[in-house]
Design an enzyme around this catalytic site. Sequence first.
Site, PDB file in Angstrom:
ATOM      1  N   ARG A 189     -14.415  -2.413 -10.605  1.00  0.00           N
ATOM      2  CA  ARG A 189     -14.929  -2.548  -9.242  1.00  0.00           C
ATOM      3  C   ARG A 189     -16.007  -1.501  -9.010  1.00  0.00           C
ATOM      4  O   ARG A 189     -15.831  -0.328  -9.351  1.00  0.00           O
ATOM      5  CB  ARG A 189     -13.825  -2.272  -8.208  1.00  0.00           C
ATOM      6  CG  ARG A 189     -12.757  -3.303  -8.118  1.00  0.00           C
ATOM      7  CD  ARG A 189     -11.900  -3.060  -6.890  1.00  0.00           C
ATOM      8  NE  ARG A 189     -11.387  -1.682  -6.810  1.00  0.00           N
ATOM      9  CZ  ARG A 189     -10.532  -1.273  -5.881  1.00  0.00           C
ATOM     10  NH1 ARG A 189     -10.112  -2.111  -4.946  1.00  0.00           N
ATOM     11  NH2 ARG A 189     -10.092  -0.031  -5.869  1.00  0.00           N
TER      12      ARG A 189
ATOM     13  N   LYS B  28     -10.726   4.832   2.837  1.00  0.00           N
ATOM     14  CA  LYS B  28     -11.675   4.108   1.978  1.00  0.00           C
ATOM     15  C   LYS B  28     -13.076   4.225   2.593  1.00  0.00           C
ATOM     16  O   LYS B  28     -13.620   5.324   2.614  1.00  0.00           O
ATOM     17  CB  LYS B  28     -11.186   2.674   1.794  1.00  0.00           C
ATOM     18  CG  LYS B  28      -9.874   2.670   1.000  1.00  0.00           C
ATOM     19  CD  LYS B  28      -9.221   1.311   0.847  1.00  0.00           C
ATOM     20  CE  LYS B  28      -7.959   1.473   0.001  1.00  0.00           C
ATOM     21  NZ  LYS B  28      -7.111   0.282  -0.021  1.00  0.00           N
TER      22      LYS B  28
HETATM   23  C1  LIG Z   1      -5.706   0.462  -0.365  1.00  0.00           C
HETATM   24  C2  LIG Z   1      -4.927  -0.670   0.184  1.00  0.00           C
HETATM   25  C3  LIG Z   1      -3.695  -0.458   0.792  1.00  0.00           C
HETATM   26  C4  LIG Z   1      -3.077   0.908   0.764  1.00  0.00           C
HETATM   27  O1  LIG Z   1      -1.926   1.045   1.492  1.00  0.00           O
HETATM   28  P1  LIG Z   1      -1.318   2.520   1.666  1.00  0.00           P
HETATM   29  O2  LIG Z   1      -0.110   2.336   2.453  1.00  0.00           O
HETATM   30  O3  LIG Z   1      -2.381   3.349   2.331  1.00  0.00           O
HETATM   31  O4  LIG Z   1      -1.055   3.047   0.295  1.00  0.00           O
HETATM   32  C5  LIG Z   1      -3.063  -1.530   1.389  1.00  0.00           C
HETATM   33  N1  LIG Z   1      -3.622  -2.771   1.349  1.00  0.00           N
HETATM   34  C6  LIG Z   1      -4.808  -3.013   0.747  1.00  0.00           C
HETATM   35  C7  LIG Z   1      -5.394  -4.376   0.741  1.00  0.00           C
HETATM   36  C8  LIG Z   1      -5.490  -1.965   0.135  1.00  0.00           C
HETATM   37  O5  LIG Z   1      -6.631  -2.188  -0.483  1.00  0.00           O
END
Ligand SMILES: *Cc1c(COP(=O)(O)O)cnc(C)c1O
Length: 413
Positions: free
Chosen positions: A375, A226
Amino acid sequence: MDRSVAEALDRTDPLAGMRAHFAFSEGGPIYLDGNSLGRPPKETVAAVAAAPAEWAAELVGGWDRWIDLPATVGDRLGRLLGAAPGQVLVCDSTTVNLYKLAAAALRDRPGRPVVVADAADFPTDRYVLEGLAAADGRQLRLIDSQRQDPDETAAALADAVDDRTALVCLSHVNYRSGARLDVGAITAAAHEHGALVLWDLAHSAGAVPVELDRWSVDLATGCTYKYLNSGPGAPGYLYVARSLQDRLRQPIQGWFGQANQFEMGASYTPAPGVGSFMTGTPGIIGLRAVDASLAVTEAAGVDRLWAKSERMTELMMDLVERRLSPLGATLATPRAPGKRGGHVSVAHPDAWPWCRALIDQGLVVGDFRTPDVIRLGPAPLYTRYVDCFDAIGAMAGVLASGVDGRAVRGRVT
Ligand SMILES: *Cc1c(COP(=O)(O)O)cnc(C)c1O
């Protein structure tokens, strides 16, 4: 407010030069989805491109160095998270790390039947906790704070957490509203009841200040793709406070978490320190990507990133209220800087077709979150203030001209 306000902010932006580190050509739609998948830094593209040659040249001998990357890249990331060395590993995915950490916490708190989380938090976290609680005969107690007001969330937690609570699991910044919780205060309150706290940093690392050691955090996890711009599916990370490392046992007893791994011994003995939270062979290309991307974030500095993020979101929220509220949209993110993260959410009954029209017309790439939110995630490393200004203008234009409420939703939003 006119565009010159945003232009002036860009002229004096100490991070303006960081945009040149990113690989893209000007003129495309305004990308406001860096909170979902960051743009590639040129350094990261180069590091990933160089990986096959390293693989070809070193072959299996490369493991002598590669094997330490989860820990060394973890220490590097730890500096951005306020974590002293030896507490962060870059490995597995956020979901898998959350599972490992939550299971280790539950095992450390037997006889406490309750896990507390927030129904408004990201689904993967809730699903993992639901599964763990069910397997263990514990109860998942969900507060439903809606995450509009962090003070209300804290109050709901105060009611829900008691001496029967084993674990509290929360997102620092909520994925939908962007509301930001006071990690230190909530962690301290849970500790008074003897509970452990696990924080998901997916929407905070790289956007807002994080001080894991100073806040006495027990456990944390997050993603690198991200705001940290390491690429789709790049490895996640985990943090285990040093004081807990000898006590906690994670459930996946893989050979990378084994003391004396290459003794190939008969049974499992956990490696000392955070190393026992490794599972299996780490993805080296992904780790190289994370390492290269972290250098870019370090060059900007966390304080400057948040300073810019705060001003960009402030500008955006002013514009949402002035230009989108008259068209029936509402701001779904708290206004106070200390109570929000790096993105701004706008609610509207036609959020899905509105979001889709903005993408289809090549204007703005944001994302839709069910049921009614768009968002907007400006990334302080490469988003300009004028991008924020122009994006809200485009959103107003599309909404004013009418969107097709029957638009069909795709598989990925
Ligand atoms: C994007 C996101 C994830 C993603 O988890 P992955 O295992 O990488 O798919 C987990 N928790 C939050 C709060 C997120 O925004």
